[in-house]
Write a protein that holds these residues in place. Structure first.
Motif, PDB file in Angstrom:
ATOM      1  N   THR A  83       0.865  -1.182   0.000  1.00 15.28           N
ATOM      2  CA  THR A  83       0.000   0.000   0.000  1.00 15.28           C
ATOM      3  C   THR A  83       0.905   1.237   0.000  1.00 15.28           C
ATOM      4  O   THR A  83       2.124   1.112   0.176  1.00 15.28           O
ATOM      5  CB  THR A  83      -0.894   0.064   1.258  1.00 15.28           C
ATOM      6  OG1 THR A  83      -0.062   0.402   2.381  1.00 15.28           O
ATOM      7  CG2 THR A  83      -1.594  -1.256   1.541  1.00 15.28           C
ATOM      8  N   ASP A  84       0.301   2.397  -0.149  1.00 13.67           N
ATOM      9  CA  ASP A  84       1.099   3.632  -0.123  1.00 13.67           C
ATOM     10  C   ASP A  84       1.753   3.838   1.241  1.00 13.67           C
ATOM     11  O   ASP A  84       2.766   4.528   1.360  1.00 13.67           O
ATOM     12  CB  ASP A  84       0.219   4.849  -0.459  1.00 13.67           C
ATOM     13  CG  ASP A  84      -0.278   4.778  -1.895  1.00 13.67           C
ATOM     14  OD1 ASP A  84       0.360   4.059  -2.696  1.00 13.67           O
ATOM     15  OD2 ASP A  84      -1.300   5.406  -2.220  1.00 13.67           O
ATOM     16  N   ASP A  85       1.146   3.229   2.278  1.00 10.58           N
ATOM     17  CA  ASP A  85       1.691   3.405   3.637  1.00 10.58           C
ATOM     18  C   ASP A  85       2.600   2.259   4.066  1.00 10.58           C
ATOM     19  O   ASP A  85       2.945   2.144   5.232  1.00 10.58           O
ATOM     20  CB  ASP A  85       0.535   3.507   4.652  1.00 10.58           C
ATOM     21  CG  ASP A  85      -0.392   4.653   4.304  1.00 10.58           C
ATOM     22  OD1 ASP A  85       0.129   5.687   3.863  1.00 10.58           O
ATOM     23  OD2 ASP A  85      -1.618   4.494   4.447  1.00 10.58           O
ATOM     24  N   GLY A  86       2.948   1.368   3.152  1.00  8.56           N
ATOM     25  CA  GLY A  86       3.787   0.232   3.546  1.00  8.56           C
ATOM     26  C   GLY A  86       3.067  -1.081   3.254  1.00  8.56           C
ATOM     27  O   GLY A  86       2.361  -1.197   2.258  1.00  8.56           O
ATOM     28  N   LEU A  87       3.226  -2.033   4.148  1.00  6.64           N
ATOM     29  CA  LEU A  87       2.666  -3.369   3.912  1.00  6.64           C
ATOM     30  C   LEU A  87       1.491  -3.633   4.839  1.00  6.64           C
ATOM     31  O   LEU A  87       1.548  -3.335   6.028  1.00  6.64           O
ATOM     32  CB  LEU A  87       3.744  -4.432   4.150  1.00  6.64           C
ATOM     33  CG  LEU A  87       4.907  -4.413   3.156  1.00  6.64           C
ATOM     34  CD1 LEU A  87       6.060  -5.262   3.655  1.00  6.64           C
ATOM     35  CD2 LEU A  87       4.453  -4.885   1.778  1.00  6.64           C
ATOM     36  N   GLN A  88       0.434  -4.215   4.273  1.00  5.06           N
ATOM     37  CA  GLN A  88      -0.779  -4.537   5.045  1.00  5.06           C
ATOM     38  C   GLN A  88      -0.974  -6.057   5.008  1.00  5.06           C
ATOM     39  O   GLN A  88      -1.204  -6.614   3.944  1.00  5.06           O
ATOM     40  CB  GLN A  88      -1.967  -3.836   4.360  1.00  5.06           C
ATOM     41  CG  GLN A  88      -3.324  -4.150   4.954  1.00  5.06           C
ATOM     42  CD  GLN A  88      -3.487  -3.552   6.343  1.00  5.06           C
ATOM     43  OE1 GLN A  88      -3.042  -2.444   6.594  1.00  5.06           O
ATOM     44  NE2 GLN A  88      -4.107  -4.295   7.229  1.00  5.06           N
ATOM     45  N   PRO A  89      -0.864  -6.761   6.181  1.00  7.05           N
ATOM     46  CA  PRO A  89      -1.071  -8.213   6.159  1.00  7.05           C
ATOM     47  C   PRO A  89      -2.497  -8.557   5.716  1.00  7.05           C
ATOM     48  O   PRO A  89      -3.457  -7.963   6.211  1.00  7.05           O
ATOM     49  CB  PRO A  89      -0.854  -8.636   7.612  1.00  7.05           C
ATOM     50  CG  PRO A  89      -0.076  -7.536   8.242  1.00  7.05           C
ATOM     51  CD  PRO A  89      -0.512  -6.284   7.530  1.00  7.05           C
ATOM     52  N   ILE A  90      -2.621  -9.482   4.760  1.00  7.28           N
ATOM     53  CA  ILE A  90      -3.962  -9.854   4.278  1.00  7.28           C
ATOM     54  C   ILE A  90      -4.221 -11.355   4.297  1.00  7.28           C
ATOM     55  O   ILE A  90      -5.345 -11.787   4.087  1.00  7.28           O
ATOM     56  CB  ILE A  90      -4.216  -9.329   2.842  1.00  7.28           C
ATOM     57  CG1 ILE A  90      -3.187  -9.895   1.864  1.00  7.28           C
ATOM     58  CG2 ILE A  90      -4.247  -7.808   2.808  1.00  7.28           C
ATOM     59  CD1 ILE A  90      -3.616  -9.818   0.409  1.00  7.28           C
TER      60      ILE A  90
END
Length: 198
Positions: A83-90
């Motif tokens: 994401t634009d803010d870094g990594l998002q665990p999904i």
């Protein structure tokens, strides 16, 4: 393969995702596993795991997950979306085959679980494809199973998108004799007993 460890900062990148080993000491990893494995979606397809607190998640990661990494060089991995803010665990993606003398097959099976709100975007297929390519190129893994409930059409669809072939519904000893739809990579033996499957 015993004693394998990942180099520091190891990841498997794809265009939208980053796949990384779980770290039992990272609270965000532990919290995420609790969140994912207690969604209605996960419980209905995989059952309850008993991983209900960050402490239980950490001890599961330190135990079974770390053992798989050390023994095989693969296991359960964390899937994060860029994401634009870094990594998002999904979600998670895994190659598992058990450790002798416990129940095990001679080829690992590919598994995936994605948060319900992140589903239907192709992330499971993208992560699974990347993990299988890594295992093939880096570890020489050329035989992979796909197992899922015969009624789980979403998982079956993902396995088909990975190019796997349906080989029937069989009772699997690793799952206590429960019937599973069995998929294999093209080129695997017609006689699945060579992989300790029957």
């Amino acid at each position: 393969m015993s004693g394998f460890s990942f180099p520091p900062g190891f990841t498997i990148p794809t265009s939208r995702l980053q796949i990384s080993p779980f770290n039992p000491a990272d609270p965000t990893h532990c919290d995420f596993l609790v969140q994912l494995w207690n969604t209605d979606d996960f419980v209905s397809s995989c059952g309850k795991t008993g991983v209900t607190t960050p402490e239980k998640a950490s001890s599961f990661l330190q135990g079974r997950v770390s053992e798989h990494y050390a023994y095989h060089g693969y296991g359960i991995f964390l899937v994060s979306r860029r994401t634009d803010d870094g990594l998002q665990p999904i979600g998670t993606v895994s190659l598992m085959k058990g450790i002798p003398p416990g129940p095990h097959y001679l080829a690992p099976d590919i598994g995936f679980a994605i948060l319900p709100e992140e589903g239907r975007k192709g992330y499971a297929t993208e992560a699974a494809k990347a993990l299988m390519e890594y295992a093939n190129k880096s570890l020489g893994v050329d035989a992979v199973f796909g197992f899922c409930s015969p009624t789980n059409q979403r998982s079956r669809g993902t396995l088909e998108k990975l190019g796997m072939e349906f080989r029937g519904i069989k009772p699997l000893k690793v799952f206590g004799g429960e019937e599973s739809a069995v998929y294999v990579l093209p080129g695997m033996s017609e006689d699945l007993s060579v992989y300790n499957l029957d």
